[in-house]
Scaffold this motif. Structure first.
Motif, PDB file in Angstrom:
ATOM      1  N   ARG A  12      34.445  26.590  35.749  1.00  0.00           N
ATOM      2  CA  ARG A  12      33.597  26.255  36.907  1.00  0.00           C
ATOM      3  C   ARG A  12      34.255  26.688  38.213  1.00  0.00           C
ATOM      4  O   ARG A  12      33.591  27.207  39.117  1.00  0.00           O
ATOM      5  CB  ARG A  12      33.277  24.763  36.921  1.00  0.00           C
ATOM      6  CG  ARG A  12      32.206  24.359  35.928  1.00  0.00           C
ATOM      7  CD  ARG A  12      31.742  22.921  36.131  1.00  0.00           C
ATOM      8  NE  ARG A  12      32.802  21.946  35.978  1.00  0.00           N
ATOM      9  CZ  ARG A  12      33.190  21.426  34.816  1.00  0.00           C
ATOM     10  NH1 ARG A  12      32.602  21.792  33.707  1.00  0.00           N
ATOM     11  NH2 ARG A  12      34.150  20.541  34.768  1.00  0.00           N
ATOM     12  N   ALA A  13      35.556  26.479  38.329  1.00  0.00           N
ATOM     13  CA  ALA A  13      36.265  26.886  39.546  1.00  0.00           C
ATOM     14  C   ALA A  13      36.249  28.410  39.703  1.00  0.00           C
ATOM     15  O   ALA A  13      36.089  28.925  40.817  1.00  0.00           O
ATOM     16  CB  ALA A  13      37.700  26.353  39.533  1.00  0.00           C
ATOM     17  N   ILE A  14      36.404  29.137  38.608  1.00  0.00           N
ATOM     18  CA  ILE A  14      36.354  30.605  38.652  1.00  0.00           C
ATOM     19  C   ILE A  14      34.972  31.061  39.087  1.00  0.00           C
ATOM     20  O   ILE A  14      34.834  31.927  39.960  1.00  0.00           O
ATOM     21  CB  ILE A  14      36.727  31.201  37.273  1.00  0.00           C
ATOM     22  CG1 ILE A  14      38.216  30.992  37.003  1.00  0.00           C
ATOM     23  CG2 ILE A  14      36.355  32.680  37.197  1.00  0.00           C
ATOM     24  CD1 ILE A  14      38.624  31.224  35.559  1.00  0.00           C
ATOM     25  N   LEU A  15      33.940  30.490  38.490  1.00  0.00           N
ATOM     26  CA  LEU A  15      32.566  30.859  38.858  1.00  0.00           C
ATOM     27  C   LEU A  15      32.287  30.561  40.324  1.00  0.00           C
ATOM     28  O   LEU A  15      31.615  31.339  41.007  1.00  0.00           O
ATOM     29  CB  LEU A  15      31.562  30.133  37.961  1.00  0.00           C
ATOM     30  CG  LEU A  15      31.547  30.573  36.507  1.00  0.00           C
ATOM     31  CD1 LEU A  15      30.629  29.673  35.681  1.00  0.00           C
ATOM     32  CD2 LEU A  15      31.135  32.030  36.381  1.00  0.00           C
ATOM     33  N   SER A  16      32.815  29.455  40.808  1.00  0.00           N
ATOM     34  CA  SER A  16      32.647  29.100  42.216  1.00  0.00           C
ATOM     35  C   SER A  16      33.311  30.138  43.122  1.00  0.00           C
ATOM     36  O   SER A  16      32.726  30.572  44.121  1.00  0.00           O
ATOM     37  CB  SER A  16      33.233  27.710  42.477  1.00  0.00           C
ATOM     38  OG  SER A  16      33.162  27.398  43.843  1.00  0.00           O
ATOM     39  N   MET A  17      34.523  30.530  42.757  1.00  0.00           N
ATOM     40  CA  MET A  17      35.219  31.541  43.560  1.00  0.00           C
ATOM     41  C   MET A  17      34.496  32.879  43.495  1.00  0.00           C
ATOM     42  O   MET A  17      34.396  33.592  44.498  1.00  0.00           O
ATOM     43  CB  MET A  17      36.665  31.695  43.099  1.00  0.00           C
ATOM     44  CG  MET A  17      37.548  30.543  43.506  1.00  0.00           C
ATOM     45  SD  MET A  17      39.279  30.830  43.075  1.00  0.00           S
ATOM     46  CE  MET A  17      39.740  32.033  44.333  1.00  0.00           C
ATOM     47  N   GLU A  18      33.975  33.229  42.326  1.00  0.00           N
ATOM     48  CA  GLU A  18      33.289  34.507  42.170  1.00  0.00           C
ATOM     49  C   GLU A  18      31.960  34.542  42.921  1.00  0.00           C
ATOM     50  O   GLU A  18      31.516  35.611  43.337  1.00  0.00           O
ATOM     51  CB  GLU A  18      33.043  34.814  40.685  1.00  0.00           C
ATOM     52  CG  GLU A  18      34.294  35.181  39.948  1.00  0.00           C
ATOM     53  CD  GLU A  18      34.062  35.440  38.471  1.00  0.00           C
ATOM     54  OE1 GLU A  18      34.882  36.161  37.885  1.00  0.00           O
ATOM     55  OE2 GLU A  18      33.078  34.926  37.893  1.00  0.00           O
ATOM     56  N   SER A  19      31.342  33.381  43.097  1.00  0.00           N
ATOM     57  CA  SER A  19      30.045  33.343  43.774  1.00  0.00           C
ATOM     58  C   SER A  19      30.172  33.425  45.294  1.00  0.00           C
ATOM     59  O   SER A  19      29.204  33.747  45.972  1.00  0.00           O
ATOM     60  CB  SER A  19      29.268  32.087  43.383  1.00  0.00           C
ATOM     61  OG  SER A  19      29.877  30.942  43.948  1.00  0.00           O
TER      62      SER A  19
END
Length: 104
Positions: A12-19
Motif C-alpha cells: 500500500r505504501a509503494i502504491l501510494s508513492m507511485e500514485s
C-alpha cells in the motif's frame, strides 16, 4: 499472518508513492524519496521471502499467499530475470507445495 500484514502494508505504501508525482532527480527531496521507496521495496521482498518459508496450514493462509502470488507474479515473470530464485517464484512454489500437501 503478521508477515502477510507486513507485505500489504509495504504494498500500500509503494502504491501510494507511485500514485503521487516523484520529485525531480535534481530536487533536494529526491534522495530521501528514493531511499524510502527502496526501503519499501526491500520490505515487500523480505515479506514475500518469509512467506515462502512458512507453510500455510489454513485456508486463510493459502488464500493470503495466493492473493500475493496473483498480484506480483505476472510482473515478476515479465520484468525479472532471476530465474527460480526470486521471492515471488519461491512464494508461488511454496503455495503449490502447500496446496499439493508437499507431494512433489
Amino acid at each position: 499472518m503478521d508477515v502477510l500484514a507486513r507485505y500489504w502494508q509495504a504494498e500500500r505504501a509503494i502504491l501510494s508513492m507511485e500514485s503521487a508525482p516523484e520529485p525531480p532527480l535534481t530536487a533536494p527531496a529526491y534522495s530521501a524519496w528514493e531511499s524510502k521507496f527502496d526501503i519499501l521495496i526491500a520490505a515487500r521482498a523480505q515479506a514475500i521471502s518469509q512467506m515462502a518459508d512458512i507453510r500455510a496450514m489454513t485456508a486463510e493462509g493459502r488464500r493470503g499467499k495466493a492473493q500475493i502470488v496473483e498480484r506480483c507474479l505476472p510482473s515478476c515473470v515479465r520484468w525479472n530475470d532471476g530465474g527460480l530464485d526470486t521471492p515471488e517464484i519461491r512464494l508461488a512454489l511454496s503455495l503449490a507445495r502447500d496446496v499439493a500437501g508437499g507431494a512433489a
